[in-house]
Design a protein around this motif. Structure first.
Motif, PDB file in Angstrom:
ATOM      1  N   TYR A 239       2.119 -44.281  18.927  1.00  0.00           N
ATOM      2  CA  TYR A 239       2.529 -43.745  20.233  1.00  0.00           C
ATOM      3  C   TYR A 239       3.787 -44.422  20.783  1.00  0.00           C
ATOM      4  O   TYR A 239       4.758 -43.759  21.116  1.00  0.00           O
TER       5      TYR A 239
ATOM      6  N   SER B 285       7.362 -42.555  21.125  1.00  0.00           N
ATOM      7  CA  SER B 285       7.809 -42.125  22.451  1.00  0.00           C
ATOM      8  C   SER B 285       9.222 -42.605  22.742  1.00  0.00           C
ATOM      9  O   SER B 285      10.022 -41.875  23.345  1.00  0.00           O
TER      10      SER B 285
ATOM     11  N   ASN C 260       8.890 -36.887  23.799  1.00  0.00           N
ATOM     12  CA  ASN C 260       7.686 -36.046  23.821  1.00  0.00           C
ATOM     13  C   ASN C 260       8.098 -34.607  24.109  1.00  0.00           C
ATOM     14  O   ASN C 260       7.983 -34.109  25.226  1.00  0.00           O
TER      15      ASN C 260
ATOM     16  N   PRO D 127       7.292 -30.854  23.493  1.00  0.00           N
ATOM     17  CA  PRO D 127       6.184 -30.006  23.019  1.00  0.00           C
ATOM     18  C   PRO D 127       6.613 -29.106  21.865  1.00  0.00           C
ATOM     19  O   PRO D 127       7.666 -28.473  21.902  1.00  0.00           O
TER      20      PRO D 127
ATOM     21  N   GLY E 151       5.911 -33.746  19.993  1.00  0.00           N
ATOM     22  CA  GLY E 151       4.711 -34.088  20.743  1.00  0.00           C
ATOM     23  C   GLY E 151       3.506 -34.283  19.835  1.00  0.00           C
ATOM     24  O   GLY E 151       2.937 -33.304  19.333  1.00  0.00           O
TER      25      GLY E 151
ATOM     26  N   GLN F 228       0.702 -38.666  22.196  1.00  0.00           N
ATOM     27  CA  GLN F 228       1.536 -38.332  23.346  1.00  0.00           C
ATOM     28  C   GLN F 228       0.882 -37.260  24.198  1.00  0.00           C
ATOM     29  O   GLN F 228       0.985 -37.270  25.432  1.00  0.00           O
ATOM     30  N   ARG F 229       0.200 -36.323  23.560  1.00  0.00           N
ATOM     31  CA  ARG F 229      -0.496 -35.269  24.302  1.00  0.00           C
ATOM     32  C   ARG F 229      -1.605 -35.842  25.163  1.00  0.00           C
ATOM     33  O   ARG F 229      -1.787 -35.434  26.319  1.00  0.00           O
TER      34      ARG F 229
ATOM     35  N   MET G  78      -0.076 -37.475  28.163  1.00  0.00           N
ATOM     36  CA  MET G  78       0.504 -36.515  29.093  1.00  0.00           C
ATOM     37  C   MET G  78      -0.570 -35.826  29.940  1.00  0.00           C
ATOM     38  O   MET G  78      -0.436 -35.700  31.153  1.00  0.00           O
ATOM     39  N   VAL G  79      -1.669 -35.385  29.304  1.00  0.00           N
ATOM     40  CA  VAL G  79      -2.708 -34.683  30.058  1.00  0.00           C
ATOM     41  C   VAL G  79      -3.474 -35.642  30.957  1.00  0.00           C
ATOM     42  O   VAL G  79      -3.999 -35.235  32.001  1.00  0.00           O
TER      43      VAL G  79
ATOM     44  N   GLN H 104      -2.055 -38.029  32.618  1.00  0.00           N
ATOM     45  CA  GLN H 104      -1.218 -38.129  33.809  1.00  0.00           C
ATOM     46  C   GLN H 104      -1.456 -36.955  34.755  1.00  0.00           C
ATOM     47  O   GLN H 104      -1.317 -37.101  35.974  1.00  0.00           O
ATOM     48  N   ASP H 105      -1.836 -35.813  34.202  1.00  0.00           N
ATOM     49  CA  ASP H 105      -2.134 -34.634  35.026  1.00  0.00           C
ATOM     50  C   ASP H 105      -3.584 -34.609  35.484  1.00  0.00           C
ATOM     51  O   ASP H 105      -3.999 -33.655  36.162  1.00  0.00           O
TER      52      ASP H 105
END
Length: 231
Positions: free
Chosen positions: A166, A170, A175, A177, A181, A185-186, A189-190, A192-193
């Motif tokens: 990772y 990065s 990253n 998509p 990605g 990394q996925r 990212m998710v 963080q959401d």
């Protein structure tokens, strides 16, 4: 869950597998070559070169990624030369993913191969030379078969490490998509959401792949050894 699986973008899995397999193949040949050369090097020089080859194993992945970014950036001499003369771009490309994963995972292949070579009976090598075998034939027919368990272990561990890389990826590849990605990394990212469900699903997927890789390593190095000692 089924709805989530159907709607899931599977490109991180494909990118991760492609990256892991490619980095493992490159690390396999480079690691065996480096380990073989190291066995013929003097102790002082071996200690120095071994430190350099093993360095990515102890460095933080982000530090290794930063070094690679400085080295292959188009603003630097090497990166500029590769791009202008050969049209090769490393930063923010899939090639960057492979390079970052290979640099981080290479020490595992090298260390396992070297440790296996050190366990080979030197008398077998002397016998091969007495019989007139070339050094390459001795390496291919004597050393490699004797070191097979360690080489298999190194290959599997290298793949597992490259698959989950990772930090350096990065830094060097970014990253993007569908392009750079990876699964790791996925997941980041998710998270963080706040999407813990998707993050958990990807974690389960990579856990399954890692377990299968370790199981394969154990099977080929231990499971086939009929004389395995038990306590």
């Amino acid at each position: 869950m089924m709805e989530l699986l159907r709607s899931l973008d599977w490109s991180p899995l494909i990118i991760s597998l492609k990256t892991g397999i490619t980095a493992t193949i490159l690390s396999f040949f480079l690691g065996i070559f480096a380990a073989g050369k190291m066995m013929k090097t003097g102790s002082k020089m071996r200690a120095f070169l071994d430190g350099i080859l093993t360095m990515p194993l102890v460095l933080p992945p982000t530090a290794a990624g930063f070094f690679l970014l400085l080295l292959f950036s188009r603003r630097r001499p090497l990166g500029s030369l590769l791009y202008q003369e050969f049209g090769i771009k490393v930063v923010q490309t899939w090639l960057g993913c492979v390079l970052a994963a290979m640099v981080i995972a290479f020490p595992l292949m090298y260390r396992n191969a070297r440790a296996s070579f050190e366990q080979v009976d030197i008398n077998l090598i002397y016998a091969g030379r007495t019989l007139g075998m070339s050094e390459f034939s001795i390496f291919r027919k004597v050393v490699l078969p004797s070191a097979r368990p360690g080489i298999i272990s190194g290959t599997v561990l290298t793949f597992a490490r490259a698959l989950g890389e990772y930090g350096a990826t990065s830094m060097l590849a970014g990253n993007i998509p569908g392009k750079t990605g990876t699964i790791s990394q996925r997941i980041a990212m998710v998270l963080q959401d706040g999407d813990y469900t998707t993050a958990g699903l990807w974690t389960v997927i990579i856990l399954i792949i890692a377990f299968l890789a370790v199981f394969a390593m154990n099977y080929f190095t231990l499971g086939r050894n009929r004389q395995l000692k038990r306590w």
